[in-house]
Design an enzyme around this catalytic site. Structure first.
Site, PDB file in Angstrom:
ATOM      1  N   SER A 131       0.852  -1.379   0.032  1.00 47.46           N
ATOM      2  CA  SER A 131      -0.109  -0.031  -0.012  1.00 47.46           C
ATOM      3  C   SER A 131       0.883   1.103  -0.027  1.00 47.46           C
ATOM      4  CB  SER A 131      -0.764  -0.025   1.445  1.00 47.46           C
ATOM      5  OG  SER A 131      -1.604   1.153   1.085  1.00 47.46           O
ATOM      6  N   LYS A 185      -4.583  -6.982   3.357  1.00 43.92           N
ATOM      7  CA  LYS A 185      -4.373  -5.869   2.374  1.00 43.92           C
ATOM      8  C   LYS A 185      -5.975  -5.899   1.837  1.00 43.92           C
ATOM      9  CE  LYS A 185      -3.155  -2.455  -0.196  1.00 43.92           C
ATOM     10  NZ  LYS A 185      -3.896  -2.422  -1.296  1.00 43.92           N
ATOM     11  N   HIS A 188      -7.641  -3.815   4.658  1.00 37.87           N
ATOM     12  CA  HIS A 188      -6.902  -2.599   4.632  1.00 37.87           C
ATOM     13  C   HIS A 188      -7.795  -1.233   3.622  1.00 37.87           C
ATOM     14  CE1 HIS A 188      -4.463   0.518   2.641  1.00 37.87           C
ATOM     15  NE2 HIS A 188      -3.999   0.730   3.371  1.00 37.87           N
ATOM     16  N   ASN A 189      -8.249  -2.199   2.711  1.00 38.43           N
ATOM     17  CA  ASN A 189      -8.768  -1.296   1.582  1.00 38.43           C
ATOM     18  C   ASN A 189     -10.296  -1.139   2.027  1.00 38.43           C
ATOM     19  OD1 ASN A 189      -6.382  -1.745   0.168  1.00 38.43           O
ATOM     20  ND2 ASN A 189      -7.473  -2.009  -1.676  1.00 38.43           N
ATOM     21  N   GLU A 192     -10.241   1.359   4.096  1.00 36.27           N
ATOM     22  CA  GLU A 192      -9.724   2.772   3.192  1.00 36.27           C
ATOM     23  C   GLU A 192     -11.118   3.249   2.739  1.00 36.27           C
ATOM     24  OE1 GLU A 192      -6.542   2.205   0.473  1.00 36.27           O
ATOM     25  OE2 GLU A 192      -8.045   2.582  -1.116  1.00 36.27           O
TER      26      GLU A 192
END
Ligand code: 6PG
Length: 471
Positions: A131, A185, A188-189, A192
């Site tokens: 990222s 990940k 994480h998104n 986000e």
């Protein structure tokens, strides 16, 4: 070709791939990239100062044969079929013990399948989340590796050197078995998406409820991007409101069509939440709002029928902005809480053994969701608390911000705004901390029409009632 044996190979010399190689080169590693496009090869070699330790080649074979053993090769290609086609391209030239890394945003289920298939061929396959965008790749990304731990050992010195650093600590750590890297990940998104949605709700309310202009909006977000809310996403938001349009009068942000794109990771996070199951309604609402936003033609038509508009919010401007800031804090904190909860749950379901403390550590720098809130979560995971909501510091913060989010939601809803991420966060909080919910009624209804049975709160067992007797 020279006789150098390279430390690291990259398939795909787009901006991300090239920038990562240049970052590695800056840290003393020799790197070789493979791309079919000669222009990309030339660009990489020029950016690397045309020195022999930064090399581009046009076939998989040339790259593989120039690498040290075990070979470490990263792919940075679009998720899905391109990943499998690159693997097939590489396989004939690889030997047992070599390592292929998928550094893209692949679906973790695909990663699990690829790990299994390649393990059978004696090749280690690692799913690694990266990222930080183009700048992160060049100057220090946040890196989320998962997979075989011994294979990770070979690449750890390179990844630690190139990653972002916070207090001298690298923003990379081994995050667990199997598809742990891509799972982390993906979430994480998802977070986000939730934080971005929440910022856009604040923007909507500030612009259309308080009638702030772009200079004032920039100032508000700049102000928020200090102290406990300091974060990359607020930082870029403040800058966006300053950008003038090159091709016409006014600000660029006002010329951008209000249809949000999405490449899938947010939706995958929601799907995983439903599958596990684990409630992540703030993330779900962010995914859903991107879909609503993309239905522009339908919105235009319905607007003509309903003539429903946001109204001015009647409140003291400065006090309301303070409340909104706290409401945003609450939503951002709940977004992290939901994200960490789903990782914890998936880790145990899929035996990934994900160290949550290290996940938060890796997220503190380089990545899109980095913020001053994350050290608070690191402290939580110093103890072996699994449910973040049980932590005292988190509880204190949520209770401190609670009056603000209630007040903001009621004022915003009364003025016709849809702050769905905020509403989902409050609804989640109001439910998850409650001992009793009205779901006893749902159980009764299910048993009434479908004989689905229910449990009782006063004795053990499974019960069914013939409800029609009350008719
Ligand atoms: C990052 C970003 C990166 C990318 C997203 C955008 O961590 O650097 O998350 O991975 O910008 O995939 O996703 P959407 O296109 O779905 O918004």
């Amino acid at each position: 070709m020279n006789n150098i044996k390279y430390d690291f190979g990259m398939v795909g010399l787009g901006t991300m791939g090239s920038n990562l190689l240049l970052n590695m080169s800056d840290h003393g590693f020799s790197v070789i990239g493979y791309d079919k496009n000669p222009a990309q090869i030339k660009k990489l070699e020029e950016a690397g100062g045309n020195k022999p330790t930064v090399k581009g080649v046009d076939t998989a074979e040339k790259m593989v044969s120039a690498l040290k053993h075990p070979r470490i090769i990263m792919m940075l290609v679009p998720a899905g079929k391109p990943v499998d086609s690159v693997i097939s391209d590489l396989l004939p030239f690889l030997s047992k013990g070599d390592i292929i890394i998928d550094g893209g945003n692949s679906h973790y289920i695909d990663t699990l399948t690829r790990i299994k298939t390649l393990n059978d061929a004696g090749i280690h396959f690692m799913g690694i989340g990266i990222s930080g965008g183009e700048d992160g790749a060049r100057n220090g990304p946040s890196i989320m590796p998962g997979g075989d731990k011994t294979a990770y050992g070979y690449m750890a010195p390179i990844l630690e050197a190139i990653s972002a650093k916070v207090n001298g600590e690298p923003c990379v750590a081994y995050l667990g078995l199997g598809a742990a890297g891509h799972y982390v990940k993906m979430v994480h998104n998802g977070i986000e998406y939730a934080i971005m949605q929440s910022i856009s709700e604040c923007y909507d309310i500030l612009k259309n409820g308080l009638h702030l202009n772009n200079d004032e909006l920039s100032q508000v977000f700049q102000e928020w991007n200090k102290g406990e809310l300091k974060s990359f996403l607020l930082e870029i938001t403040a800058l966006i409101f300053k950008k003038k349009d090159d091709s016409s009068q006014g600000f660029l942000v006002d010329k951008i069509l209000d249809k949000a794109g999405a490449k899938g990771t947010g939706q995958w996070t929601s799907e995983s939440g439903l599958d596990l199951p684990m409630p992540i309604p703030t993330i779900d609402s962010a995914v859903m709002m991107r879909t609503i936003s993309s239905r522009k033609d339908e919105r235009i038509k319905l607007h003509q029928i309903y003539r429903y508009e946001p109204k001015k919010i009647e409140a003291n401007k400065d006090e309301f902005i303070k409340e909104l800031k706290d409401a945003f804090y609450f939503t951002m904190m709940i977004s992290y809480i939901q994200g960490l909860a789903i990782i914890e749950q998936a880790s145990s379901e899929l035996n990934m053994n994900i160290p949550l403390h290290d996940v938060v550590k890796v997220w503190r720098g380089g990545c899109i969701i980095r913020s001053e809130m994350l050290p608070l979560f690191m402290d939580v995971f110093k103890s072996d608390v699994k449910n973040v909501l049980e932590n005292n510091a988190i509880k204190t913060k949520l209770l401190e911000k609670l009056p603000a989010i209630k007040s903001v939601i009621s004022k915003a809803v009364n003025a016709n705004f849809p702050p769905v991420a905020m509403m989902s966060s409050l609804g989640y909080f109001n439910s998850i901390v409650r001992e009793k919910l009205p779901t006893n009624l749902i159980q009764a209804q299910r048993d009434f029409f479908g004989a689905h049975t229910y449990q009782r709160n006063d004795k053990e067992g499974i019960f069914h009632t013939i409800w029609e007797t009350v008719l």
